[in-house]
Design a protein around this motif. Sequence first.
Motif, mmCIF file in Angstrom:
data_model
loop_
_atom_site.group_PDB
_atom_site.id
_atom_site.type_symbol
_atom_site.label_atom_id
_atom_site.label_comp_id
_atom_site.label_asym_id
_atom_site.label_seq_id
_atom_site.Cartn_x
_atom_site.Cartn_y
_atom_site.Cartn_z
ATOM 1 N N GLU A 127 10.151 89.224 -25.567
ATOM 2 C CA GLU A 127 9.205 88.224 -24.888
ATOM 3 C C GLU A 127 9.283 88.347 -23.349
ATOM 4 O OE1 GLU A 127 8.598 83.555 -24.490
ATOM 5 O OE2 GLU A 127 10.562 84.295 -25.442
ATOM 6 N N ARG A 128 10.487 88.745 -22.680
ATOM 7 C CA ARG A 128 10.380 88.825 -21.162
ATOM 8 C C ARG A 128 9.675 89.826 -20.766
ATOM 9 N NH1 ARG A 128 14.468 86.519 -17.268
ATOM 10 N NH2 ARG A 128 13.642 87.529 -15.323
ATOM 11 N N LEU A 145 5.905 89.430 -21.167
ATOM 12 C CA LEU A 145 5.555 88.524 -20.145
ATOM 13 C C LEU A 145 5.506 89.189 -18.536
ATOM 14 C CD1 LEU A 145 7.259 85.384 -21.107
ATOM 15 C CD2 LEU A 145 4.657 85.869 -20.945
ATOM 16 N N GLU A 146 6.561 89.981 -18.197
ATOM 17 C CA GLU A 146 6.576 90.816 -17.001
ATOM 18 C C GLU A 146 5.485 91.872 -17.077
ATOM 19 O OE1 GLU A 146 10.751 91.817 -17.000
ATOM 20 O OE2 GLU A 146 11.127 90.270 -15.755
ATOM 21 N N LEU A 148 14.319 83.155 -19.062
ATOM 22 C CA LEU A 148 13.177 82.474 -19.320
ATOM 23 C C LEU A 148 13.120 80.897 -19.440
ATOM 24 C CD1 LEU A 148 11.488 85.217 -21.739
ATOM 25 C CD2 LEU A 148 10.836 84.877 -19.430
ATOM 26 N N ASP A 149 14.250 80.374 -20.043
ATOM 27 C CA ASP A 149 14.258 79.143 -20.545
ATOM 28 C C ASP A 149 14.823 78.524 -19.513
ATOM 29 O OD1 ASP A 149 13.275 79.333 -23.130
ATOM 30 O OD2 ASP A 149 15.181 79.500 -23.898
ATOM 31 N N SER A 205 9.980 76.042 -16.415
ATOM 32 C CA SER A 205 10.933 77.171 -16.646
ATOM 33 C C SER A 205 10.249 78.481 -16.077
ATOM 34 C CB SER A 205 10.976 77.332 -18.448
ATOM 35 O OG SER A 205 9.945 77.556 -18.916
ATOM 36 N N ARG A 250 9.475 80.752 -18.010
ATOM 37 C CA ARG A 250 8.538 81.334 -19.277
ATOM 38 C C ARG A 250 7.212 80.695 -18.564
ATOM 39 N NH1 ARG A 250 11.082 79.685 -22.979
ATOM 40 N NH2 ARG A 250 11.540 81.709 -23.998
ATOM 41 N N TRP A 251 7.209 79.203 -18.298
ATOM 42 C CA TRP A 251 6.118 78.677 -18.037
ATOM 43 C C TRP A 251 5.372 79.208 -16.770
ATOM 44 C CZ3 TRP A 251 3.603 76.304 -14.118
ATOM 45 C CH2 TRP A 251 2.594 75.475 -14.299
ATOM 46 N N PHE A 272 5.808 82.275 -15.548
ATOM 47 C CA PHE A 272 5.063 83.642 -16.045
ATOM 48 C C PHE A 272 3.803 83.525 -16.649
ATOM 49 C CE2 PHE A 272 9.410 86.127 -16.200
ATOM 50 C CZ PHE A 272 9.255 87.032 -15.159
ATOM 51 N N THR A 273 4.018 82.475 -17.477
ATOM 52 C CA THR A 273 2.446 82.126 -18.186
ATOM 53 C C THR A 273 1.380 81.687 -17.199
ATOM 54 O OG1 THR A 273 3.822 81.874 -20.240
ATOM 55 C CG2 THR A 273 1.441 80.884 -20.072
#
Length: 170
Positions: free
Chosen positions: A14-15, A18-19, A122-123, A138, A140-141, A143-144
């Motif tokens: 996942e990371r 996203l990156e 991420l979290d 977060s 993650r948010w 990055f998205t």
Amino acid sequence: MTTQRTEPSVTAGERAMLEGWLDYHRETLALKCAGLDDDRLRTASVRPSELSLMGLVRHMAEVERIWFRKVLMADDQGPIYFSDEDRDGEFHLTEQDTWEEAHSTWQAEIAVARRNAARFALDEVGKGVHRRSGQSPSLRWIFTHMIEEYARHNGHADLLRERIDGAVGY
């Protein structure tokens, strides 16, 4: 300047995914600007809009700064190009504004973004707050959101580049 774009992995965790997608979109914007002189990079889309490729790069430098410094780290360095008096200052270009300055500022903000993001899981939520929600998102948010932000503006860049010299694709 040689600009290349790396396709994101289709099997990464996942990371890394996203990156990879964020870097892909950063590189896409750079490709849309490649090979153009300052005058063409300052060329606005159509009146009354002041949207230009250089303006988009300056805007994304601001966006990188806001999300990866201010929201993630609670490190408010202040805006680069806009102000309370000129909320869209990054798009208000003059003959003195250059690609060299815009590009180097953007790349410096990307470097800081990468360093700051590397310090978080991420979290993990940021130390600052989202100005509209008042919440701390977060990583993650963030990055998205950044992928979405670049994707939207890369669509603008597609149209701007086609208007400037007919180049399409990539």
